[in-house]
Design an enzyme around this catalytic site. Structure first.
Site, PDB file in Angstrom:
ATOM      1  N   ASN A   8     -23.046  13.122 -12.777  1.00 51.63           N
ATOM      2  CA  ASN A   8     -23.716  12.459 -13.900  1.00 51.63           C
ATOM      3  C   ASN A   8     -24.938  13.304 -14.264  1.00 51.63           C
ATOM      4  O   ASN A   8     -25.927  13.295 -13.542  1.00 51.63           O
ATOM      5  CB  ASN A   8     -24.126  11.040 -13.457  1.00 51.63           C
ATOM      6  CG  ASN A   8     -24.947  10.324 -14.509  1.00 51.63           C
ATOM      7  OD1 ASN A   8     -25.051  10.777 -15.644  1.00 51.63           O
ATOM      8  ND2 ASN A   8     -25.525   9.187 -14.120  1.00 51.63           N
ATOM      9  N   TRP A   9     -24.821  14.033 -15.366  1.00 53.40           N
ATOM     10  CA  TRP A   9     -25.913  14.943 -15.750  1.00 53.40           C
ATOM     11  C   TRP A   9     -27.090  14.188 -16.362  1.00 53.40           C
ATOM     12  O   TRP A   9     -28.134  14.776 -16.605  1.00 53.40           O
ATOM     13  CB  TRP A   9     -25.398  16.001 -16.734  1.00 53.40           C
ATOM     14  CG  TRP A   9     -24.382  16.954 -16.158  1.00 53.40           C
ATOM     15  CD1 TRP A   9     -23.849  16.930 -14.889  1.00 53.40           C
ATOM     16  CD2 TRP A   9     -23.774  18.074 -16.815  1.00 53.40           C
ATOM     17  NE1 TRP A   9     -22.947  17.952 -14.731  1.00 53.40           N
ATOM     18  CE2 TRP A   9     -22.881  18.682 -15.893  1.00 53.40           C
ATOM     19  CE3 TRP A   9     -23.886  18.615 -18.095  1.00 53.40           C
ATOM     20  CZ2 TRP A   9     -22.116  19.800 -16.212  1.00 53.40           C
ATOM     21  CZ3 TRP A   9     -23.125  19.736 -18.410  1.00 53.40           C
ATOM     22  CH2 TRP A   9     -22.247  20.322 -17.482  1.00 53.40           C
ATOM     23  N   LYS A  10     -26.894  12.918 -16.677  1.00 48.23           N
ATOM     24  CA  LYS A  10     -27.941  12.092 -17.306  1.00 48.23           C
ATOM     25  C   LYS A  10     -28.488  12.797 -18.552  1.00 48.23           C
ATOM     26  O   LYS A  10     -27.744  13.518 -19.227  1.00 48.23           O
ATOM     27  CB  LYS A  10     -29.038  11.755 -16.299  1.00 48.23           C
ATOM     28  CG  LYS A  10     -28.481  11.142 -15.013  1.00 48.23           C
ATOM     29  CD  LYS A  10     -29.529  10.504 -14.175  1.00 48.23           C
ATOM     30  CE  LYS A  10     -28.922  10.048 -12.864  1.00 48.23           C
ATOM     31  NZ  LYS A  10     -29.828   9.274 -12.059  1.00 48.23           N
ATOM     32  N   HIS A  93     -24.218   1.867 -15.403  1.00 53.04           N
ATOM     33  CA  HIS A  93     -25.141   2.565 -14.498  1.00 53.04           C
ATOM     34  C   HIS A  93     -26.416   1.728 -14.380  1.00 53.04           C
ATOM     35  O   HIS A  93     -26.855   1.106 -15.355  1.00 53.04           O
ATOM     36  CB  HIS A  93     -25.458   3.953 -15.044  1.00 53.04           C
ATOM     37  CG  HIS A  93     -26.165   4.813 -14.047  1.00 53.04           C
ATOM     38  ND1 HIS A  93     -27.513   4.687 -13.800  1.00 53.04           N
ATOM     39  CD2 HIS A  93     -25.719   5.778 -13.208  1.00 53.04           C
ATOM     40  CE1 HIS A  93     -27.859   5.551 -12.854  1.00 53.04           C
ATOM     41  NE2 HIS A  93     -26.784   6.222 -12.480  1.00 53.04           N
ATOM     42  N   GLU A  95     -29.403   2.490 -14.384  1.00 54.97           N
ATOM     43  CA  GLU A  95     -30.461   2.851 -15.340  1.00 54.97           C
ATOM     44  C   GLU A  95     -30.234   2.141 -16.671  1.00 54.97           C
ATOM     45  O   GLU A  95     -31.189   1.801 -17.371  1.00 54.97           O
ATOM     46  CB  GLU A  95     -30.522   4.378 -15.501  1.00 54.97           C
ATOM     47  CG  GLU A  95     -31.138   5.019 -14.266  1.00 54.97           C
ATOM     48  CD  GLU A  95     -30.774   6.471 -14.040  1.00 54.97           C
ATOM     49  OE1 GLU A  95     -30.199   7.113 -14.938  1.00 54.97           O
ATOM     50  OE2 GLU A  95     -31.058   6.968 -12.928  1.00 54.97           O
ATOM     51  N   GLU A 160     -23.724   2.197  -5.911  1.00 55.35           N
ATOM     52  CA  GLU A 160     -24.960   2.970  -5.951  1.00 55.35           C
ATOM     53  C   GLU A 160     -26.146   2.049  -5.661  1.00 55.35           C
ATOM     54  O   GLU A 160     -26.646   1.368  -6.586  1.00 55.35           O
ATOM     55  CB  GLU A 160     -25.154   3.590  -7.341  1.00 55.35           C
ATOM     56  CG  GLU A 160     -24.038   4.517  -7.762  1.00 55.35           C
ATOM     57  CD  GLU A 160     -24.534   5.543  -8.774  1.00 55.35           C
ATOM     58  OE1 GLU A 160     -24.501   6.724  -8.456  1.00 55.35           O
ATOM     59  OE2 GLU A 160     -24.973   5.143  -9.864  1.00 55.35           O
ATOM     60  N   GLY A 166     -31.923   8.953  -6.925  1.00 52.66           N
ATOM     61  CA  GLY A 166     -33.007   9.870  -7.283  1.00 52.66           C
ATOM     62  C   GLY A 166     -34.204   9.822  -6.359  1.00 52.66           C
ATOM     63  O   GLY A 166     -35.259  10.364  -6.685  1.00 52.66           O
ATOM     64  N   SER A 205     -28.507   9.859  -4.188  1.00 52.87           N
ATOM     65  CA  SER A 205     -29.079  11.008  -3.468  1.00 52.87           C
ATOM     66  C   SER A 205     -28.059  11.745  -2.608  1.00 52.87           C
ATOM     67  O   SER A 205     -28.389  12.207  -1.516  1.00 52.87           O
ATOM     68  CB  SER A 205     -30.280  10.555  -2.625  1.00 52.87           C
ATOM     69  OG  SER A 205     -31.317  10.087  -3.463  1.00 52.87           O
ATOM     70  N   GLY A 226     -25.903  12.556  -9.016  1.00 53.04           N
ATOM     71  CA  GLY A 226     -26.834  12.779 -10.124  1.00 53.04           C
ATOM     72  C   GLY A 226     -27.474  14.146 -10.015  1.00 53.04           C
ATOM     73  O   GLY A 226     -26.905  15.161 -10.411  1.00 53.04           O
ATOM     74  N   GLY A 227     -28.672  14.197  -9.432  1.00 53.18           N
ATOM     75  CA  GLY A 227     -29.472  15.424  -9.386  1.00 53.18           C
ATOM     76  C   GLY A 227     -28.708  16.648  -8.917  1.00 53.18           C
ATOM     77  O   GLY A 227     -28.803  17.725  -9.528  1.00 53.18           O
TER      78      GLY A 227
HETATM   79  C1  PEP Z   1     -26.911   8.516 -10.165  1.00 54.44           C
HETATM   80  O1  PEP Z   1     -27.831   8.340 -10.955  1.00 54.44           O
HETATM   81  O2  PEP Z   1     -25.777   8.091 -10.447  1.00 54.44           O
HETATM   82  C2  PEP Z   1     -27.188   9.216  -8.922  1.00 54.44           C
HETATM   83  C3  PEP Z   1     -26.408   9.001  -7.926  1.00 54.44           C
HETATM   84  O3  PEP Z   1     -28.298  10.047  -8.914  1.00 54.44           O
HETATM   85  P1  PEP Z   1     -28.835  10.904  -7.657  1.00 54.44           P
HETATM   86  O4  PEP Z   1     -27.654  11.599  -7.037  1.00 54.44           O
HETATM   87  O5  PEP Z   1     -29.801  11.867  -8.258  1.00 54.44           O
HETATM   88  O6  PEP Z   1     -29.469   9.932  -6.725  1.00 54.44           O
END
Ligand code: PEP
Length: 243
Positions: A8-10, A93, A95, A160, A166, A205, A226-227
């Protein structure tokens, strides 16, 4: 069942960066023993899909509207995502649940609309830290699954925990196994026997260092990243750790 490693590049990636990342992934993605998916921002989705055409890497959106078209300024329909080259879409998600007050019913409508348009939805669920500390994680997540998953569901679930997204904090292995079992039970309760076949990913994470331990946990059908999905080598290392 093959594991799915989804990135997920957000809201990251101007055209040049996004295409460089897609090209780097394309060069090294052959022969992976898992399914691999990237979800770039909508502005570059078509260009990323073109770059990845003919490769093993799948492309998805990060959200969609529940309507196929109409007066919804700024929104994107599942049909539009598909037209741009997406075959998957993330819905619900945390967010978006938090920033746009998306309810389970809204998430379910989006997932249903996505399936109607020929997309596979990734429905995200997860508890807050307060809910976990109060001992309510399983109840909260089971209710999210029950309320967000439409009949005839063909997609996947991403568990999640919100406090792990994050933050660099990853849930304990035992808790991940417990939550995945809880989600599986609820999927069977909601969908019947077909709930047994739904992949359940872990997200929060996920980094290269912990991926091989995470991806062999019972019930874990892959990862939503994500990151670490913004770095080709990190994302591919996670994909190579898939069981
Ligand atoms: C996400 O936002 O779906 C996610 C898992 O982010 P991160 O890996 O950065 O925690």
């Amino acid at each position: 069942m093959r594991q799915l490693i989804a990135g997920n590049w957000k809201m990251n990636g101007l055209r040049a960066e996004a295409l460089a990342l897609a090209s780097a992934l394309r060069q090294s993605a052959d022969g992976l023993g898992c399914d691999i998916l990237v979800c770039p921002p909508a502005t570059v989705l078509g260009a990323v899909a073109d770059t990845l055409q003919g490769s093993a890497i799948l492309v998805g959106g990060q959200d969609c509207h529940a309507a196929p078209k109409g007066a919804h300024t700024g929104d994107i329909s599942p049909e539009m995502l598909r037209d741009a080259g997406a075959r998957w879409v993330i819905v619900g998600h945390s967010e978006r649940r938090q920033a746009y007050a998306e309810s389970n019913a809204m998430v379910r409508d989006k997932a249903e609309a996505a399936m109607l348009a020929g997309l596979l939805p990734i429905i995200c669920v997860g508890e807050t830290e307060q809910q976990r500390l109060a001992g309510a994680a399983e109840t909260v997540v089971a209710a999210q699954v029950d309320g967000s998953v439409p009949a005839g569901f063909t997609g996947v679930i991403a568990y999640e925990p919100i406090w792990a997204i994050g933050t660099g904090r990853v849930a304990e292995d035992d808790d991940i196994v417990t939550m995945h079992r809880c989600i599986r039970d609820q999927l069977v309760g909601t969908l019947g026997e077909s709930g047994q076949g739904v992949r359940v990913l872990y997200g929060g994470s996920v980094k290269p260092a912990g991926a091989s331990t995470l991806l062999v946990l019972p019930g874990v059908g892959g990862a939503l990243v994500g990151g670490a999905s913004l770095n080709a080598e990190d994302f591919l290392t996670i994909a190579r750790s898939a069981a």
